[in-house]
Design a protein around this motif. Structure first.
Motif, PDB file in Angstrom:
ATOM      1  N   VAL A  68       0.832  -1.156  -0.221  1.00 21.14           N
ATOM      2  CA  VAL A  68       0.029   0.016  -0.020  1.00 21.14           C
ATOM      3  C   VAL A  68       0.782   1.490  -0.364  1.00 21.14           C
ATOM      4  O   VAL A  68       0.513   2.035  -0.709  1.00 21.14           O
ATOM      5  CB  VAL A  68      -1.076  -0.577   1.719  1.00 21.14           C
ATOM      6  CG1 VAL A  68      -1.478   1.920   1.835  1.00 21.14           C
ATOM      7  CG2 VAL A  68      -1.846  -1.288   0.749  1.00 21.14           C
ATOM      8  N   GLN A  69       2.178   1.034   0.481  1.00 20.14           N
ATOM      9  CA  GLN A  69       2.540   2.313   0.715  1.00 20.14           C
ATOM     10  C   GLN A  69       3.065   3.609  -0.700  1.00 20.14           C
ATOM     11  O   GLN A  69       3.235   4.166  -0.217  1.00 20.14           O
ATOM     12  CB  GLN A  69       4.149   2.073   1.505  1.00 20.14           C
ATOM     13  CG  GLN A  69       4.237   1.792   2.962  1.00 20.14           C
ATOM     14  CD  GLN A  69       5.274   1.699   3.878  1.00 20.14           C
ATOM     15  OE1 GLN A  69       5.943   0.981   3.278  1.00 20.14           O
ATOM     16  NE2 GLN A  69       5.661   1.788   4.780  1.00 20.14           N
ATOM     17  N   PRO A  70       3.368   2.496  -1.691  1.00 20.16           N
ATOM     18  CA  PRO A  70       4.027   3.528  -2.623  1.00 20.16           C
ATOM     19  C   PRO A  70       2.457   4.561  -3.760  1.00 20.16           C
ATOM     20  O   PRO A  70       3.278   5.071  -3.873  1.00 20.16           O
ATOM     21  CB  PRO A  70       3.663   2.361  -4.012  1.00 20.16           C
ATOM     22  CG  PRO A  70       4.716   1.028  -3.046  1.00 20.16           C
ATOM     23  CD  PRO A  70       3.621   1.497  -1.439  1.00 20.16           C
ATOM     24  N   HIS A  71       1.077   3.857  -3.085  1.00 21.27           N
ATOM     25  CA  HIS A  71      -0.094   4.608  -3.408  1.00 21.27           C
ATOM     26  C   HIS A  71       0.638   6.141  -3.068  1.00 21.27           C
ATOM     27  O   HIS A  71       0.304   6.752  -3.989  1.00 21.27           O
ATOM     28  CB  HIS A  71      -1.603   3.524  -2.980  1.00 21.27           C
ATOM     29  CG  HIS A  71      -1.349   2.638  -3.840  1.00 21.27           C
ATOM     30  ND1 HIS A  71      -1.644   2.426  -5.262  1.00 21.27           N
ATOM     31  CD2 HIS A  71      -1.175   1.196  -3.519  1.00 21.27           C
ATOM     32  CE1 HIS A  71      -2.332   1.370  -5.586  1.00 21.27           C
ATOM     33  NE2 HIS A  71      -1.829  -0.333  -4.102  1.00 21.27           N
ATOM     34  N   SER A  72       0.283   6.331  -1.745  1.00 14.49           N
ATOM     35  CA  SER A  72       0.472   7.386  -1.268  1.00 14.49           C
ATOM     36  C   SER A  72       0.910   7.230   0.165  1.00 14.49           C
ATOM     37  O   SER A  72      -0.076   6.280   0.837  1.00 14.49           O
ATOM     38  CB  SER A  72      -0.548   8.125  -1.794  1.00 14.49           C
ATOM     39  OG  SER A  72      -1.453   8.225  -1.479  1.00 14.49           O
ATOM     40  N   PRO A  73       0.860   8.221   0.977  1.00 15.79           N
ATOM     41  CA  PRO A  73       1.082   7.828   2.360  1.00 15.79           C
ATOM     42  C   PRO A  73      -0.350   8.439   3.151  1.00 15.79           C
ATOM     43  O   PRO A  73      -1.192   8.212   4.172  1.00 15.79           O
ATOM     44  CB  PRO A  73       1.959   9.578   3.210  1.00 15.79           C
ATOM     45  CG  PRO A  73       2.342   9.706   1.421  1.00 15.79           C
ATOM     46  CD  PRO A  73       1.660   9.670   0.678  1.00 15.79           C
ATOM     47  N   HIS A  74      -1.184   9.566   1.836  1.00 13.56           N
ATOM     48  CA  HIS A  74      -2.845   9.505   2.590  1.00 13.56           C
ATOM     49  C   HIS A  74      -3.674   8.078   1.948  1.00 13.56           C
ATOM     50  O   HIS A  74      -4.630   7.734   3.198  1.00 13.56           O
ATOM     51  CB  HIS A  74      -3.069  10.608   1.798  1.00 13.56           C
ATOM     52  CG  HIS A  74      -2.134  11.739   1.686  1.00 13.56           C
ATOM     53  ND1 HIS A  74      -2.345  12.676   3.622  1.00 13.56           N
ATOM     54  CD2 HIS A  74      -1.692  12.990   1.003  1.00 13.56           C
ATOM     55  CE1 HIS A  74      -1.877  13.904   2.779  1.00 13.56           C
ATOM     56  NE2 HIS A  74      -1.181  13.663   1.808  1.00 13.56           N
ATOM     57  N   PHE A  75      -2.821   7.703   2.014  1.00 12.83           N
ATOM     58  CA  PHE A  75      -3.509   5.960   1.391  1.00 12.83           C
ATOM     59  C   PHE A  75      -3.020   5.039   2.186  1.00 12.83           C
ATOM     60  O   PHE A  75      -4.432   4.204   2.621  1.00 12.83           O
ATOM     61  CB  PHE A  75      -3.790   5.548  -0.144  1.00 12.83           C
ATOM     62  CG  PHE A  75      -4.314   4.213  -0.772  1.00 12.83           C
ATOM     63  CD1 PHE A  75      -5.111   4.711  -0.628  1.00 12.83           C
ATOM     64  CD2 PHE A  75      -3.887   3.084  -0.206  1.00 12.83           C
ATOM     65  CE1 PHE A  75      -6.138   3.480  -0.862  1.00 12.83           C
ATOM     66  CE2 PHE A  75      -4.512   2.517  -0.300  1.00 12.83           C
ATOM     67  CZ  PHE A  75      -6.073   2.466  -0.795  1.00 12.83           C
ATOM     68  N   LEU A  76      -1.961   5.398   2.664  1.00 14.32           N
ATOM     69  CA  LEU A  76      -1.636   4.524   3.720  1.00 14.32           C
ATOM     70  C   LEU A  76      -2.559   4.792   4.894  1.00 14.32           C
ATOM     71  O   LEU A  76      -3.010   3.877   6.059  1.00 14.32           O
ATOM     72  CB  LEU A  76      -0.128   4.535   4.526  1.00 14.32           C
ATOM     73  CG  LEU A  76       0.425   3.648   5.270  1.00 14.32           C
ATOM     74  CD1 LEU A  76       0.197   1.999   5.625  1.00 14.32           C
ATOM     75  CD2 LEU A  76       2.464   4.184   5.732  1.00 14.32           C
ATOM     76  N   GLN A  77      -2.413   6.016   5.240  1.00 16.55           N
ATOM     77  CA  GLN A  77      -3.093   6.740   7.164  1.00 16.55           C
ATOM     78  C   GLN A  77      -4.371   6.108   6.609  1.00 16.55           C
ATOM     79  O   GLN A  77      -5.339   5.491   7.514  1.00 16.55           O
ATOM     80  CB  GLN A  77      -3.011   7.655   7.015  1.00 16.55           C
ATOM     81  CG  GLN A  77      -3.493   8.817   7.752  1.00 16.55           C
ATOM     82  CD  GLN A  77      -3.695   9.879   7.865  1.00 16.55           C
ATOM     83  OE1 GLN A  77      -3.460  10.884   7.168  1.00 16.55           O
ATOM     84  NE2 GLN A  77      -3.913  10.632   9.052  1.00 16.55           N
ATOM     85  N   LEU A  78      -5.408   6.180   5.492  1.00 20.52           N
ATOM     86  CA  LEU A  78      -6.687   5.748   5.364  1.00 20.52           C
ATOM     87  C   LEU A  78      -7.107   4.770   5.631  1.00 20.52           C
ATOM     88  O   LEU A  78      -7.902   3.639   6.296  1.00 20.52           O
ATOM     89  CB  LEU A  78      -7.027   6.064   3.826  1.00 20.52           C
ATOM     90  CG  LEU A  78      -8.757   5.526   3.677  1.00 20.52           C
ATOM     91  CD1 LEU A  78      -9.124   6.384   2.951  1.00 20.52           C
ATOM     92  CD2 LEU A  78      -8.743   3.968   3.093  1.00 20.52           C
ATOM     93  N   LEU A  79      -5.858   3.265   5.008  1.00 24.39           N
ATOM     94  CA  LEU A  79      -6.267   1.153   5.114  1.00 24.39           C
ATOM     95  C   LEU A  79      -5.789   1.192   6.484  1.00 24.39           C
ATOM     96  O   LEU A  79      -6.882   0.610   7.594  1.00 24.39           O
ATOM     97  CB  LEU A  79      -4.486   1.126   4.513  1.00 24.39           C
ATOM     98  CG  LEU A  79      -4.783  -0.245   4.476  1.00 24.39           C
ATOM     99  CD1 LEU A  79      -6.239  -1.140   4.026  1.00 24.39           C
ATOM    100  CD2 LEU A  79      -3.591  -1.195   4.143  1.00 24.39           C
ATOM    101  N   VAL A  80      -4.512   2.110   7.519  1.00 26.70           N
ATOM    102  CA  VAL A  80      -4.266   1.634   8.657  1.00 26.70           C
ATOM    103  C   VAL A  80      -5.367   2.159   9.607  1.00 26.70           C
ATOM    104  O   VAL A  80      -6.172   1.333  10.892  1.00 26.70           O
ATOM    105  CB  VAL A  80      -3.619   2.174   9.284  1.00 26.70           C
ATOM    106  CG1 VAL A  80      -2.739   1.918  10.847  1.00 26.70           C
ATOM    107  CG2 VAL A  80      -2.030   1.808   8.589  1.00 26.70           C
ATOM    108  N   ASN A  81      -6.204   3.097   9.539  1.00 22.48           N
ATOM    109  CA  ASN A  81      -7.582   3.723   9.833  1.00 22.48           C
ATOM    110  C   ASN A  81      -8.854   3.295   9.932  1.00 22.48           C
ATOM    111  O   ASN A  81      -9.535   4.007  10.259  1.00 22.48           O
ATOM    112  CB  ASN A  81      -6.876   5.336  10.342  1.00 22.48           C
ATOM    113  CG  ASN A  81      -5.994   5.624  11.235  1.00 22.48           C
ATOM    114  OD1 ASN A  81      -5.553   5.102  12.105  1.00 22.48           O
ATOM    115  ND2 ASN A  81      -4.763   6.325  10.383  1.00 22.48           N
ATOM    116  N   LEU A  82      -8.597   1.795   8.794  1.00 24.74           N
ATOM    117  CA  LEU A  82     -10.218   2.213   8.625  1.00 24.74           C
ATOM    118  C   LEU A  82     -11.227   1.720   9.811  1.00 24.74           C
ATOM    119  O   LEU A  82     -10.375   0.897  10.551  1.00 24.74           O
ATOM    120  CB  LEU A  82     -10.097   1.391   7.979  1.00 24.74           C
ATOM    121  CG  LEU A  82      -9.908   1.302   6.116  1.00 24.74           C
ATOM    122  CD1 LEU A  82      -9.834   0.163   5.026  1.00 24.74           C
ATOM    123  CD2 LEU A  82     -11.082   1.945   5.652  1.00 24.74           C
ATOM    124  N   ALA A  83     -11.745   1.949   9.824  1.00 25.91           N
ATOM    125  CA  ALA A  83     -13.437   1.478  11.050  1.00 25.91           C
ATOM    126  C   ALA A  83     -14.149   0.703  10.669  1.00 25.91           C
ATOM    127  O   ALA A  83     -14.883   1.295   9.529  1.00 25.91           O
ATOM    128  CB  ALA A  83     -13.536   2.700  11.966  1.00 25.91           C
TER     129      ALA A  83
END
Length: 367
Positions: free
Chosen positions: A177-192
């Motif tokens: 996921v990291q190569p997509h963007s830092p913002h996308f990584l943040q979205l994934l890690v914090n999915l609720a």
């Protein structure tokens, strides 16, 4: 925080509610006690330990919505044990459910294992689609975007949030996921999910500290995210079983990064109150060292000291009284003090003596 309303992980949940009349010592008698927290959607479901043992429903028995109706949350007077299992389901690459923890979370995964841990093409395609339109994810009504988000959420929770989840697999997903963007990584890690629980909530509840470490190391994990009952991953840490020094190091990292004084919307409990109620001296010490407010009171006016007196835990009473800020004269909404609570039980006379000595010391110092 992006919440996935349509789909959340298949779970089977049972809980045993802790009664007011007795304490519970986590990990007592040399056995591991998994004090696991599960999501909250309102009330509580009470079962006995006999009912819970070996009877967790399978995904075939419960739909996602039916499973979530069984969700419950920790109450410092009631939660004794709770079990959450994110069952394996479709959307995970074949063979990944049996992946073992052969590689450390930060180690390179050998090629054959990397193939086994590789996210599904459906997941990767959804990542590509979503990463191109990240600003829209919270408000979009676009059916394709919502479908992509649900695909990602379903696979992510199944990979990251089961009791048997593999750190190596979670690490592989984070790398993809990291190569997509830092913002996308943040979205994934914090999915609720629909109860507001993130992968961090589930990993802490399962005592999967290797995965907790991975999530924290992304640098984008919102450790203070509250679920629908107002509980953060930090707050439920005292219910987990940190069995090694490595586990405890992760606990310290989590407590230092988060706000240890957040109070739950249901009951007003704090992490310190939960630690005291479950006789977790190690967690109570860690919380106090991380600036936990020893005098916070819940919605009934109870403080951590009052709870320790109620449970008759002399060691915790002594530990709390040793804190320079501890106020033993606080009263709850029924007008009770820590001393009056201790005096209710003939077996708590040692505690009463400690409280009297603390009060006398305070008077002599003019406090």
């Amino acid at each position: 925080m992006e919440k996935t309303d349509e789909i959340s992980p298949s779970t089977s949940i049972k809980s045993i509610m802790k009664k007011k009349d007795y304490g519970f010592r986590a990990g007592g008698n040399g056995t591991k006690k998994n004090l696991q927290f599960v999501g909250v959607n309102g009330g509580y479901e009470t079962t006995s330990s006999e009912e819970t043992s070996g009877e967790d429903s399978s995904p075939e028995d419960l739909s996602d919505s039916e499973a979530e109706k069984k969700c419950d949350g920790p109450d410092h007077r009631h939660v004794k044990d709770a079990h959450l299992t994110c069952e394996a389901g479709q959307g995970i690459p074949e063979g990944s459910c049996c992946a073992t923890q052969e590689s450390g979370p930060g180690e390179e995964v050998p090629h054959s294992k990397a193939e086994r841990y590789k996210p599904s093409e459906e997941f990767l395609n959804a990542c590509r689609a979503l990463s191109q339109r990240l600003p829209e994810t919270g408000t979009t009504t676009d059916q394709l975007l919502r479908q992509s988000l649900n695909t990602i959420s379903q696979e992510w929770f199944r990979v990251s949030s089961r009791k048997s989840s593999s750190p190596a697999m979670v690490a592989a997903y984070l790398r993809e996921v990291q190569p997509h963007s830092p913002h996308f990584l943040q979205l994934l890690v914090n999915l609720a999910d629909r109860n507001g629980n993130t992968a961090l909530h589930y990993s802490v509840s399962h005592s999967n500290f290797s995965i907790v470490k991975l999530l924290l190391e992304t640098g984008v994990c919102n450790v203070d995210h509250q679920n629908k009952a107002g509980y953060t991953a930090v707050m439920i840490t005292p219910l987990a079983s940190a069995e090694t020094s490595e586990d405890m190091a992760v606990v310290w990292k989590l407590l230092r990064e988060g706000n240890v004084n957040i109070q739950a919307t249901q009951g007003g409990q704090t992490a310190l109150m939960l630690g005291v109620s479950h006789d977790r001296e190690d967690m109570v010490q860690a919380l106090l060292s991380c600036q936990a407010d020893v005098n916070l009171q819940d919605h009934e006016g109870s403080s951590a000291l009052m709870l320790a007196c109620h449970h008759g835990n002399v060691d915790l009473v002594r530990l709390l009284l040793a804190h320079p800020a501890c106020d033993s004269s606080l009263t709850d909404k029924a007008g009770r003090t820590a001393l009056s609570i201790a005096l209710k039980s003939p077996t708590h006379m040692e505690i009463a003596g400690l409280l009297r000595a603390h009060a006398e010391q305070g008077r002599s110092l003019g406090l």
